[in-house]
Design a protein around this motif. Structure first.
Motif, PDB file in Angstrom:
ATOM      1  N   THR A 222      88.799  -4.440  17.621  1.00 37.11           N
ATOM      2  CA  THR A 222      87.600  -4.045  18.378  1.00 37.11           C
ATOM      3  C   THR A 222      87.321  -5.079  19.456  1.00 37.11           C
ATOM      4  O   THR A 222      87.393  -6.274  19.196  1.00 37.11           O
TER       5      THR A 222
ATOM      6  N   LYS B  30      84.727  -5.762  23.249  1.00 40.21           N
ATOM      7  CA  LYS B  30      83.417  -5.386  23.794  1.00 40.21           C
ATOM      8  C   LYS B  30      83.504  -4.504  25.029  1.00 40.21           C
ATOM      9  O   LYS B  30      82.585  -3.750  25.297  1.00 40.21           O
ATOM     10  N   THR B  31      84.604  -4.611  25.798  1.00 41.81           N
ATOM     11  CA  THR B  31      84.665  -3.852  27.046  1.00 41.81           C
ATOM     12  C   THR B  31      85.997  -3.126  27.173  1.00 41.81           C
ATOM     13  O   THR B  31      87.012  -3.521  26.593  1.00 41.81           O
TER      14      THR B  31
END
Length: 188
Positions: free
Chosen positions: A158, A160-161
């Motif tokens: 995972t 963030k962007t």
């Protein structure tokens, strides 16, 4: 001694024939007050409760101090956070083939072409990808997992962007021997 209070009343009684004066006296006796008043008793009860609370708090504070001393005597525990462990690399072995037969000093022609040396093997690719992801400060703390099977790389984790997801995919595509990249990284 009991207190006495005397009350004396004079009453004049007039009748049509006579007039007379009657003295009526009444004595009231009050019991002695040897005890303490209600207000004094309430003040004593409140004082005793306050004193008990102070003693209890003092005792609890001493216990906490002794617990702090015990805690100071134990060696501190160091917590080391380690990066997520990489899944094992799955290397598929080609089907076993019979040993080649050499005729007149010539090796036998390859039958299926299953053993080709066109590029690096999966373990070499895996090591190169792991090195690239851990050496890059932007990627090393993300915990991205790359799995290599027959030159195909699957990325999970995972970020963030979306741009960070694309940067990681580009970096993995540039590793020698990578044929395809299945980018399953989630943006969240």
């Amino acid at each position: 001694m009991a207190e006495k209070q005397a009350e004396s009343r004079r009453v004049v009684v007039e009748t049509p024939n006579t007039r007379r004066e009657v003295v009526h006296s009444e004595a009231t006796r009050y019991p002695e007050r040897n005890g303490i008043s209600g207000a004094a008793l309430a003040a004593i009860v409140v004082g005793v409760i306050a004193l008990a609370a102070i003693i209890i708090l003092f005792a609890l504070n001493r216990q906490d101090t002794s617990n702090d001393n015990v805690a100071q005597q134990t060696p501190p525990t160091t917590i080391v956070q380690q990066p997520a462990q990489q899944p094992p690399v799955v290397v598929q072995q080609p089907a076993t083939q019979p040993a080649p037969v050499i005729i007149n000093g010539q090796p036998a022609p390859s039958s299926g072409g299953t053993t080709t040396s066109s590029g690096p093997d999966d373990s070499t690719i895996q090591a190169a990808i792991d090195k690239k992801l851990t050496n890059d400060p932007a990627f090393s703390s993300l915990g991205i997992i790359a799995t290599v099977v027959n030159g195909k790389v699957t990325l999970t984790g995972t970020v963030k962007t979306q741009s960070l997801k694309s940067q990681i995919e580009r970096a993995v595509r540039n590793v020698k021997g990578v044929k395809t990249v299945d980018n399953q990284i989630t943006v969240g």
